[in-house]
Design an enzyme around this catalytic site. Sequence first.
Site, PDB file in Angstrom:
ATOM      1  N   GLU A 263      38.507   8.986  32.503  1.00 36.47           N
ATOM      2  CA  GLU A 263      38.031   7.833  33.302  1.00 36.47           C
ATOM      3  C   GLU A 263      36.330   8.470  33.191  1.00 36.47           C
ATOM      4  OE1 GLU A 263      37.396   5.230  36.559  1.00 36.47           O
ATOM      5  OE2 GLU A 263      35.248   5.589  36.097  1.00 36.47           O
ATOM      6  N   CYS A 300      31.632   4.164  39.257  1.00 36.32           N
ATOM      7  CA  CYS A 300      31.610   3.943  37.319  1.00 36.32           C
ATOM      8  C   CYS A 300      31.218   2.690  37.173  1.00 36.32           C
ATOM      9  CB  CYS A 300      33.039   4.382  37.471  1.00 36.32           C
ATOM     10  SG  CYS A 300      34.557   4.480  38.785  1.00 36.32           S
TER      11      CYS A 300
HETATM   12  P1  NAP Z   1      33.131  16.838  37.167  1.00 32.63           P
HETATM   13  O1  NAP Z   1      32.285  17.621  37.150  1.00 32.63           O
HETATM   14  O2  NAP Z   1      33.131  16.145  35.722  1.00 32.63           O
HETATM   15  O3  NAP Z   1      34.355  17.587  38.163  1.00 32.63           O
HETATM   16  C1  NAP Z   1      36.302  16.463  37.780  1.00 32.63           C
HETATM   17  C2  NAP Z   1      37.039  17.425  38.287  1.00 32.63           C
HETATM   18  O4  NAP Z   1      37.023  18.106  36.658  1.00 32.63           O
HETATM   19  C3  NAP Z   1      36.903  18.245  39.537  1.00 32.63           C
HETATM   20  O5  NAP Z   1      37.926  18.295  39.942  1.00 32.63           O
HETATM   21  C4  NAP Z   1      35.969  19.243  38.779  1.00 32.63           C
HETATM   22  O6  NAP Z   1      36.825  21.198  39.487  1.00 32.63           O
HETATM   23  C5  NAP Z   1      37.071  19.435  37.348  1.00 32.63           C
HETATM   24  N1  NAP Z   1      36.104  20.334  36.086  1.00 32.63           N
HETATM   25  C6  NAP Z   1      35.086  19.687  35.849  1.00 32.63           C
HETATM   26  N2  NAP Z   1      34.485  20.624  34.276  1.00 32.63           N
HETATM   27  C7  NAP Z   1      36.051  21.274  34.136  1.00 32.63           C
HETATM   28  C8  NAP Z   1      36.078  21.470  33.100  1.00 32.63           C
HETATM   29  N3  NAP Z   1      35.869  22.234  32.649  1.00 32.63           N
HETATM   30  N4  NAP Z   1      37.155  22.870  33.369  1.00 32.63           N
HETATM   31  C9  NAP Z   1      38.128  22.506  34.308  1.00 32.63           C
HETATM   32  N5  NAP Z   1      37.722  21.808  35.098  1.00 32.63           N
HETATM   33  C10 NAP Z   1      36.918  21.731  35.197  1.00 32.63           C
HETATM   34  O7  NAP Z   1      32.755  15.548  37.651  1.00 32.63           O
HETATM   35  P2  NAP Z   1      31.937  15.537  39.629  1.00 32.63           P
HETATM   36  O8  NAP Z   1      32.135  16.038  40.173  1.00 32.63           O
HETATM   37  O9  NAP Z   1      33.116  14.266  40.090  1.00 32.63           O
HETATM   38  O10 NAP Z   1      30.782  14.936  39.833  1.00 32.63           O
HETATM   39  C11 NAP Z   1      29.834  15.131  39.025  1.00 32.63           C
HETATM   40  C12 NAP Z   1      29.308  13.850  37.829  1.00 32.63           C
HETATM   41  O11 NAP Z   1      30.284  12.685  37.349  1.00 32.63           O
HETATM   42  C13 NAP Z   1      28.138  12.746  38.350  1.00 32.63           C
HETATM   43  O12 NAP Z   1      26.753  13.398  38.705  1.00 32.63           O
HETATM   44  C14 NAP Z   1      28.237  12.037  37.832  1.00 32.63           C
HETATM   45  O13 NAP Z   1      27.882  12.293  36.970  1.00 32.63           O
HETATM   46  C15 NAP Z   1      30.211  11.995  37.000  1.00 32.63           C
HETATM   47  N6  NAP Z   1      30.970  11.328  37.729  1.00 32.63           N
HETATM   48  C16 NAP Z   1      31.065   9.834  37.152  1.00 32.63           C
HETATM   49  C17 NAP Z   1      31.611   8.667  37.387  1.00 32.63           C
HETATM   50  C18 NAP Z   1      32.262   8.320  36.477  1.00 32.63           C
HETATM   51  O14 NAP Z   1      33.304   6.707  37.298  1.00 32.63           O
HETATM   52  N7  NAP Z   1      31.820   7.957  35.413  1.00 32.63           N
HETATM   53  C19 NAP Z   1      32.845   8.989  38.372  1.00 32.63           C
HETATM   54  C20 NAP Z   1      32.614  10.229  39.867  1.00 32.63           C
HETATM   55  C21 NAP Z   1      31.359  11.142  38.982  1.00 32.63           C
HETATM   56  P3  NAP Z   1      35.848  21.670  40.718  1.00 32.63           P
HETATM   57  O15 NAP Z   1      35.965  20.815  42.106  1.00 32.63           O
HETATM   58  O16 NAP Z   1      36.361  23.026  40.463  1.00 32.63           O
HETATM   59  O17 NAP Z   1      34.871  21.621  39.852  1.00 32.63           O
END
Ligand code: NAP
Length: 504
Positions: A263, A300
């Site tokens: 999502e 979200c």
């Molecule tokens: P994220 O950076 O996508 O991280 C989510 C999970 O995936 C974390 O466990 C992260 O690990 C892991 N991950 C991310 N990229 C990866 C990769 N290339 N390889 C392996 N694992 C990876 O999201 P976030 O930290 O929750 O938030 C950052 C941004 O996501 C926000 O600023 C926002 O834009 C977006 N977000 C959107 C929603 C939505 O519902 N639309 C919800 C939450 C966040 P780590 O913990 O080790 O980094």
Amino acid sequence: MTYMLHGKHLIAGEWVAADKTFANEPVSGEPTEFSLGTVELVNLAAEAAEKAFWSYGYSSAQDRAALLRAIADEIEARGAAITEIGCRETGLPAARLEGERGRTTGQLRLFASHIEKGDYLDRRFDPALPDRQPAPRPEIRLMQRPVGPVAVFGASNFPLAFSTAGGDTAAALAAGCPVVVKGHSAHPGTSEIVAEAIHAAIGRLGIDPGVFSLVQGGNREVGSALVTHPLIKAVGFTGSLAGGRALFDLCASRPEPIPFFGELGSVNPMFVLPEAAKARATAMGAGWAASLVMGAGQFCTNPGIAVVVEGATADKFVAATKEALAKTGPQVMLTEGIARAYHQGQARMKDRKTVRPVTEMVSEGRSANPNLYETTAGQFLADHVLSEEVFGPLGLVVRVETPEEMHRIALSFQGQLTATLHMDEGDLPLAKRLLPVLERKAGRVLVNGYPTGVEVVDSMVHGGPYPASTNFGATSVGTLSIRRFLRPVSYQNFPAGLLPEGVL
Ligand code: NAP
């Protein structure tokens, strides 16, 4: 019940630590050190999950319902400590975390009752037709079966309801799938205490402890190792478009590709139709502002874009939104990284020649102030950056000249979790024209409401075409979410003694 964080991973019933550590980022108080996730821990957790599948995957719905209810009870027993740790790690207020805890335990209990009813198995039966010509037809039955071990990525923005014991975990456990959670590095302490609750429930019921493991994050290798592990058969994820897409691509490029239920991003457009705007532009502006700033805009389903027909009512709508936003102070964001991304998103908007600021406020450190911009239909259609999600309390008003322009704007959107129509009786012809477009774009279409606040019910769809989600046929909220972790099997010409339990 008080709880002292120990910073370890839970691997098949054992709390274990690796050599390296990372620190959480509490809003107040001293950081806590947590053991860093490793590929070796992922391997151990996946192997234990596969072993547990041979019993748990064939357990009765009643036994799995008992586990879901026991987890809910154990979470409630730790309620105050969970709120205390969660508030410190995420900056979310206690009332929000208490509400989210209720949603989490309610979800677990709803899924328990749902699987007990048996409908989720979608059982079918075609009797044999021995006299059919030119060839007889055999007896065929269909039933859903659990897919095997599931990987779940805890979400940053729902530390309880979409994390360790959140919707993805509850759905997988309900289906009969062992779970390996990759804890989100934004709230490792919250993940740990909730994992402790699951551990206690599993121990109390004497279930194979491999049914649940928590590997803490802090290391990108953990997520990659998890989704590419050959014993993992499906993934549940909530997070960024970039992270989700990278993990989705890894799932697709495995020798055995697996479904990745991600999502990702959504701007959740709202269409303010002319008659509704005439009748209640001021109330809708205030309502939009309240939805936009809820939880510092970190939902979200946050409605980031409002499309409104140019004129005096549009002015009234914008003025009311501006007035309500002015009353909102800065709010703490979930992590420093998310706050940084919000500040950058706002700077990106500020620099664009295609928008005009309505409310522009500087945000510092881990805080977010609301911001409001406006643009025209022509500029919006010419500048695709304007339709990208800014995660936080930032709104964009698109002023259109005609209903035809509103229709064109609707057509221009990518896949969304939600789309909203604000309408009165006189708006029906335009609403009917927009609906076929919105149905193709969004998983949930609302009338006269705001999309934040997702009900956990049988009829909920929280998903949508890409990039809202990576599987438009699935939902990550509601009882239908259990289907993601099942696959249909046909049983042809089976003797009664061999038929699996539960088939029709
Ligand atoms: P994220 O950076 O996508 O991280 C989510 C999970 O995936 C974390 O466990 C992260 O690990 C892991 N991950 C991310 N990229 C990866 C990769 N290339 N390889 C392996 N694992 C990876 O999201 P976030 O930290 O929750 O938030 C950052 C941004 O996501 C926000 O600023 C926002 O834009 C977006 N977000 C959107 C929603 C939505 O519902 N639309 C919800 C939450 C966040 P780590 O913990 O080790 O980094």
